[in-house]
Design a protein around this motif. Structure first.
Motif, PDB file in Angstrom:
ATOM      1  N   TRP A 125      -4.911  -4.737   1.723  1.00 22.55           N
ATOM      2  CA  TRP A 125      -5.992  -4.382   2.640  1.00 22.55           C
ATOM      3  C   TRP A 125      -6.973  -3.415   1.986  1.00 22.55           C
ATOM      4  O   TRP A 125      -8.192  -3.563   2.113  1.00 22.55           O
ATOM      5  CB  TRP A 125      -5.416  -3.761   3.911  1.00 22.55           C
ATOM      6  N   ILE A 126      -6.424  -2.414   1.294  1.00 20.32           N
ATOM      7  CA  ILE A 126      -7.291  -1.435   0.625  1.00 20.32           C
ATOM      8  C   ILE A 126      -8.114  -2.102  -0.471  1.00 20.32           C
ATOM      9  O   ILE A 126      -9.305  -1.816  -0.644  1.00 20.32           O
ATOM     10  CB  ILE A 126      -6.453  -0.278   0.060  1.00 20.32           C
ATOM     11  N   LEU A 127      -7.491  -3.026  -1.209  1.00 18.59           N
ATOM     12  CA  LEU A 127      -8.208  -3.734  -2.268  1.00 18.59           C
ATOM     13  C   LEU A 127      -9.350  -4.572  -1.679  1.00 18.59           C
ATOM     14  O   LEU A 127     -10.461  -4.597  -2.214  1.00 18.59           O
ATOM     15  CB  LEU A 127      -7.250  -4.631  -3.054  1.00 18.59           C
ATOM     16  N   GLY A 128      -9.067  -5.271  -0.569  1.00 18.83           N
ATOM     17  CA  GLY A 128     -10.099  -6.093   0.053  1.00 18.83           C
ATOM     18  C   GLY A 128     -11.253  -5.266   0.587  1.00 18.83           C
ATOM     19  O   GLY A 128     -12.423  -5.606   0.379  1.00 18.83           O
ATOM     20  N   ILE A 129     -10.921  -4.163   1.261  1.00 17.35           N
ATOM     21  CA  ILE A 129     -11.962  -3.284   1.793  1.00 17.35           C
ATOM     22  C   ILE A 129     -12.756  -2.653   0.653  1.00 17.35           C
ATOM     23  O   ILE A 129     -13.987  -2.501   0.734  1.00 17.35           O
ATOM     24  CB  ILE A 129     -11.343  -2.205   2.699  1.00 17.35           C
ATOM     25  N   SER A 130     -12.066  -2.305  -0.432  1.00 15.49           N
ATOM     26  CA  SER A 130     -12.738  -1.678  -1.570  1.00 15.49           C
ATOM     27  C   SER A 130     -13.716  -2.639  -2.234  1.00 15.49           C
ATOM     28  O   SER A 130     -14.808  -2.240  -2.653  1.00 15.49           O
ATOM     29  CB  SER A 130     -11.704  -1.195  -2.601  1.00 15.49           C
ATOM     30  N   ARG A 131     -13.339  -3.906  -2.311  1.00 12.32           N
ATOM     31  CA  ARG A 131     -14.264  -4.890  -2.863  1.00 12.32           C
ATOM     32  C   ARG A 131     -15.501  -5.028  -1.968  1.00 12.32           C
ATOM     33  O   ARG A 131     -16.625  -5.165  -2.459  1.00 12.32           O
ATOM     34  CB  ARG A 131     -13.569  -6.253  -2.988  1.00 12.32           C
ATOM     35  N   PHE A 132     -15.285  -4.971  -0.658  1.00  7.70           N
ATOM     36  CA  PHE A 132     -16.414  -5.029   0.274  1.00  7.70           C
ATOM     37  C   PHE A 132     -17.320  -3.816   0.094  1.00  7.70           C
ATOM     38  O   PHE A 132     -18.549  -3.941   0.046  1.00  7.70           O
ATOM     39  CB  PHE A 132     -15.895  -5.099   1.710  1.00  7.70           C
ATOM     40  N   VAL A 133     -16.713  -2.625  -0.036  1.00  9.95           N
ATOM     41  CA  VAL A 133     -17.486  -1.395  -0.244  1.00  9.95           C
ATOM     42  C   VAL A 133     -18.225  -1.448  -1.577  1.00  9.95           C
ATOM     43  O   VAL A 133     -19.363  -0.992  -1.704  1.00  9.95           O
ATOM     44  CB  VAL A 133     -16.564  -0.151  -0.170  1.00  9.95           C
ATOM     45  N   GLU A 134     -17.589  -2.037  -2.583  1.00 13.63           N
ATOM     46  CA  GLU A 134     -18.252  -2.213  -3.875  1.00 13.63           C
ATOM     47  C   GLU A 134     -19.496  -3.086  -3.714  1.00 13.63           C
ATOM     48  O   GLU A 134     -20.542  -2.824  -4.331  1.00 13.63           O
ATOM     49  CB  GLU A 134     -17.277  -2.865  -4.859  1.00 13.63           C
ATOM     50  N   GLY A 135     -19.394  -4.113  -2.864  1.00  9.32           N
ATOM     51  CA  GLY A 135     -20.555  -4.942  -2.567  1.00  9.32           C
ATOM     52  C   GLY A 135     -21.641  -4.164  -1.839  1.00  9.32           C
ATOM     53  O   GLY A 135     -22.832  -4.380  -2.083  1.00  9.32           O
TER      54      GLY A 135
ATOM     55  N   GLY B  35     -25.730   3.851  -3.853  1.00  7.79           N
ATOM     56  CA  GLY B  35     -25.092   2.698  -4.466  1.00  7.79           C
ATOM     57  C   GLY B  35     -24.111   3.093  -5.556  1.00  7.79           C
ATOM     58  O   GLY B  35     -23.000   2.555  -5.637  1.00  7.79           O
ATOM     59  N   ILE B  36     -24.505   4.062  -6.394  1.00 12.77           N
ATOM     60  CA  ILE B  36     -23.608   4.526  -7.460  1.00 12.77           C
ATOM     61  C   ILE B  36     -22.370   5.183  -6.864  1.00 12.77           C
ATOM     62  O   ILE B  36     -21.237   4.969  -7.317  1.00 12.77           O
ATOM     63  CB  ILE B  36     -24.355   5.505  -8.388  1.00 12.77           C
ATOM     64  N   THR B  37     -22.558   6.001  -5.834  1.00 11.98           N
ATOM     65  CA  THR B  37     -21.440   6.695  -5.199  1.00 11.98           C
ATOM     66  C   THR B  37     -20.436   5.709  -4.604  1.00 11.98           C
ATOM     67  O   THR B  37     -19.221   5.840  -4.795  1.00 11.98           O
ATOM     68  CB  THR B  37     -21.962   7.638  -4.091  1.00 11.98           C
ATOM     69  N   LEU B  38     -20.933   4.705  -3.891  1.00 13.16           N
ATOM     70  CA  LEU B  38     -20.043   3.691  -3.307  1.00 13.16           C
ATOM     71  C   LEU B  38     -19.295   2.920  -4.390  1.00 13.16           C
ATOM     72  O   LEU B  38     -18.128   2.565  -4.213  1.00 13.16           O
ATOM     73  CB  LEU B  38     -20.857   2.729  -2.436  1.00 13.16           C
ATOM     74  N   THR B  39     -19.963   2.672  -5.514  1.00 11.89           N
ATOM     75  CA  THR B  39     -19.311   1.973  -6.626  1.00 11.89           C
ATOM     76  C   THR B  39     -18.172   2.796  -7.198  1.00 11.89           C
ATOM     77  O   THR B  39     -17.067   2.284  -7.446  1.00 11.89           O
ATOM     78  CB  THR B  39     -20.338   1.656  -7.729  1.00 11.89           C
ATOM     79  N   VAL B  40     -18.408   4.083  -7.409  1.00  7.13           N
ATOM     80  CA  VAL B  40     -17.365   4.961  -7.955  1.00  7.13           C
ATOM     81  C   VAL B  40     -16.172   5.047  -7.003  1.00  7.13           C
ATOM     82  O   VAL B  40     -15.013   4.926  -7.412  1.00  7.13           O
ATOM     83  CB  VAL B  40     -17.928   6.367  -8.237  1.00  7.13           C
ATOM     84  N   VAL B  41     -16.459   5.238  -5.716  1.00  2.00           N
ATOM     85  CA  VAL B  41     -15.382   5.362  -4.722  1.00  2.00           C
ATOM     86  C   VAL B  41     -14.551   4.085  -4.660  1.00  2.00           C
ATOM     87  O   VAL B  41     -13.307   4.128  -4.685  1.00  2.00           O
ATOM     88  CB  VAL B  41     -15.974   5.692  -3.328  1.00  2.00           C
ATOM     89  N   SER B  42     -15.207   2.934  -4.603  1.00  2.00           N
ATOM     90  CA  SER B  42     -14.479   1.664  -4.532  1.00  2.00           C
ATOM     91  C   SER B  42     -13.675   1.424  -5.809  1.00  2.00           C
ATOM     92  O   SER B  42     -12.528   0.952  -5.755  1.00  2.00           O
ATOM     93  CB  SER B  42     -15.445   0.510  -4.287  1.00  2.00           C
ATOM     94  N   GLY B  43     -14.260   1.754  -6.964  1.00  2.00           N
ATOM     95  CA  GLY B  43     -13.545   1.574  -8.228  1.00  2.00           C
ATOM     96  C   GLY B  43     -12.291   2.421  -8.304  1.00  2.00           C
ATOM     97  O   GLY B  43     -11.245   1.976  -8.811  1.00  2.00           O
ATOM     98  N   LEU B  44     -12.348   3.643  -7.787  1.00  2.00           N
ATOM     99  CA  LEU B  44     -11.169   4.516  -7.780  1.00  2.00           C
ATOM    100  C   LEU B  44     -10.064   3.929  -6.908  1.00  2.00           C
ATOM    101  O   LEU B  44      -8.875   3.938  -7.294  1.00  2.00           O
ATOM    102  CB  LEU B  44     -11.557   5.913  -7.296  1.00  2.00           C
ATOM    103  N   PHE B  45     -10.426   3.430  -5.723  1.00  2.00           N
ATOM    104  CA  PHE B  45      -9.414   2.849  -4.832  1.00  2.00           C
ATOM    105  C   PHE B  45      -8.800   1.592  -5.434  1.00  2.00           C
ATOM    106  O   PHE B  45      -7.587   1.368  -5.331  1.00  2.00           O
ATOM    107  CB  PHE B  45     -10.030   2.540  -3.465  1.00  2.00           C
ATOM    108  N   ILE B  46      -9.623   0.755  -6.073  1.00  2.00           N
ATOM    109  CA  ILE B  46      -9.087  -0.451  -6.714  1.00  2.00           C
ATOM    110  C   ILE B  46      -8.168  -0.074  -7.874  1.00  2.00           C
ATOM    111  O   ILE B  46      -7.127  -0.701  -8.094  1.00  2.00           O
ATOM    112  CB  ILE B  46     -10.226  -1.359  -7.203  1.00  2.00           C
ATOM    113  N   SER B  47      -8.524   0.975  -8.603  1.00  2.00           N
ATOM    114  CA  SER B  47      -7.747   1.391  -9.771  1.00  2.00           C
ATOM    115  C   SER B  47      -6.377   1.935  -9.396  1.00  2.00           C
ATOM    116  O   SER B  47      -5.398   1.723 -10.123  1.00  2.00           O
ATOM    117  CB  SER B  47      -8.515   2.459 -10.566  1.00  2.00           C
ATOM    118  N   PHE B  48      -6.287   2.626  -8.259  1.00  2.00           N
ATOM    119  CA  PHE B  48      -5.056   3.362  -7.954  1.00  2.00           C
ATOM    120  C   PHE B  48      -4.265   2.802  -6.781  1.00  2.00           C
ATOM    121  O   PHE B  48      -3.182   3.320  -6.480  1.00  2.00           O
ATOM    122  CB  PHE B  48      -5.388   4.839  -7.672  1.00  2.00           C
ATOM    123  N   SER B  49      -4.756   1.765  -6.127  1.00  2.00           N
ATOM    124  CA  SER B  49      -4.024   1.213  -4.979  1.00  2.00           C
ATOM    125  C   SER B  49      -3.623  -0.228  -5.235  1.00  2.00           C
ATOM    126  O   SER B  49      -4.351  -0.988  -5.871  1.00  2.00           O
ATOM    127  CB  SER B  49      -4.886   1.294  -3.716  1.00  2.00           C
TER     128      SER B  49
END
Length: 387
Positions: free
Chosen positions: A92-102, A74-88
């Protein structure tokens, strides 16, 4: 502080802070050309859809491979999604990243609650954990709005860094994560382990997966010793408060400014933080804590018609207290990942579906009638007998 407790505490603050940090900047994330309510809603809802779909599966996985490993996922998925939201800035990437964050949320909470429920100081730890959960939610909204002038993703990046700190703490437990003989439940430091571990089944390490077996376990857990009553209470309690919160901006448009509305909603988080600590430390029966929370929440909904600040404070206090009593009651029945996944699914079902269902009645009946009706439904829950 025990290392595992530090991991859970730092993680829940970061995970919840990151989830709420997007809310004040949703239109900007959607982009000026795409800034429609539908696009913003998709970015908002992607997180909750990901969590709702995976809370139970990840609860099952926690029982198979160990709580700490699933917490780490769970922590790993949160970090990965946060990085994509921060830099993209790609939608589509933002939407998928929010889903991955969930997905990260869905992995983290059942395993985390299962770990907390097994410790000697479980009720106090649950209170502290829920305090930090609400502190994260409040901080995410607050700092996202305050730091927006520096950059719309400033707060998002900060909470991603905090999640990275939790990930670094997790790496210190890498030996336990790698060891096939360790579940994440054993070998706690003195004063943390619970004698109930002795009778618990060891996590399954075989790669075989039998859907029928797990469906039977889910059904058994749901109907075990009145668990379904606790699940139903969580659906209606958090559904009723979610119905009010999701519609209050439109209802209050004529008498509250946006800053006043933000202050009122923030008061609910503050109250939940305080009531979580109090509920975790008082010597009271779980059912009495839950009933007190329901009364506070129902009273808050009634006050929402005239006194919004007091209303949201009472709603937050009720929800914060009730969740401690509910989780403690669930853990007495079954503290497995399956049970905690089922329980969290109830909360997200209430938050996700009841506001949609209840909103259908606002047109013909009006806001006040629907709000009053939801408060009366909550009060009828007091008649449900559970231990």
């Amino acid at each position: 502080m025990n290392s595992k407790k530090l991991i859970l505490y730092s993680s829940v603050f970061a995970i919840q802070g990151l989830s709420n940090a997007v809310i004040p900047v949703l239109p900007e994330l959607a982009g000026e050309g795409n800034a429609s309510p539908a696009i913003s809603s998709l970015l908002y809802s992607g997180y909750f859809v990901g969590a709702l779909l995976t809370l139970l599966p990840f609860g099952i996985l926690a029982d198979r491979i160990g709580n700490l490993r699933v917490v780490g996922l769970g922590i790993t998925l949160t970090v990965v999604s946060g990085l994509f939201i921060s830099f993209s800035d790609n939608l589509w990437i933002l939407g998928i990243s929010r889903f991955v964050e969930g997905l990260g949320c869905g992995a983290f909470f059942p395993a985390a609650f299962s770990m907390l429920a097994e410790w000697k100081d479980s009720q106090q730890s649950l209170g502290e954990f829920n305090f930090l959960l609400n502190a994260g939610l409040a901080s995410g909204v607050f700092f996202s709005g305050m730091l927006a002038e520096l950059g719309i993703k400033t707060a998002i990046s900060i909470f991603t860094l905090l999640a990275g700190f939790s990930f670094a703490l997790l790496l210190r437990e890498s030996r336990e994560l790698i060891s096939p003989d360790n579940s994440g439940r054993k070998k706690e430091k003195p004063g943390v382990s619970n004698s109930r571990e002795i009778s618990r089944e060891e996590p399954e390490t075989s790669v075989s997966f039998k859907p029928r077996k797990y469906l039977e376990r889910i059904g058994q857990a749901f109907f075990e010793n009145g668990f379904w009553k606790l699940w139903g209470i969580s659906v209606f309690l958090y559904g009723a408060t979610g119905l009010l919160t999701s519609n209050y901006a439109d209802y209050s448009a004529g008498f509250l400014t946006k800053p006043e509305l933000g202050l009122a909603i923030s008061a609910s988080y503050l109250a939940a933080m305080l009531s979580s600590l109090a509920a975790g430390r008082i010597r009271a029966k779980n059912k009495n804590i839950v009933k007190a929370g329901i009364i506070l929440a129902a009273t808050g909904i009634l006050f929402s018609l005239k006194m919004p600040l007091l209303a949201f404070f009472l709603i937050g206090a009720g929800g914060g207290a009730a969740v401690i009593g509910l989780i403690a009651a669930v853990s007495r029945i079954n503290s497995s990942g399956v049970a905690m996944g089922l329980f969290n699914t109830g909360i997200y079902t209430g938050l996700g579906l009841i506001p949609i269902f209840g909103s259908l009645f606002i047109g013909p009946l009006g806001y006040e009638t629907v709000f009053l009706g939801s408060a009366l439904v909550l009060l009828t829950i007091l008649l449900v007998k559970f231990e």
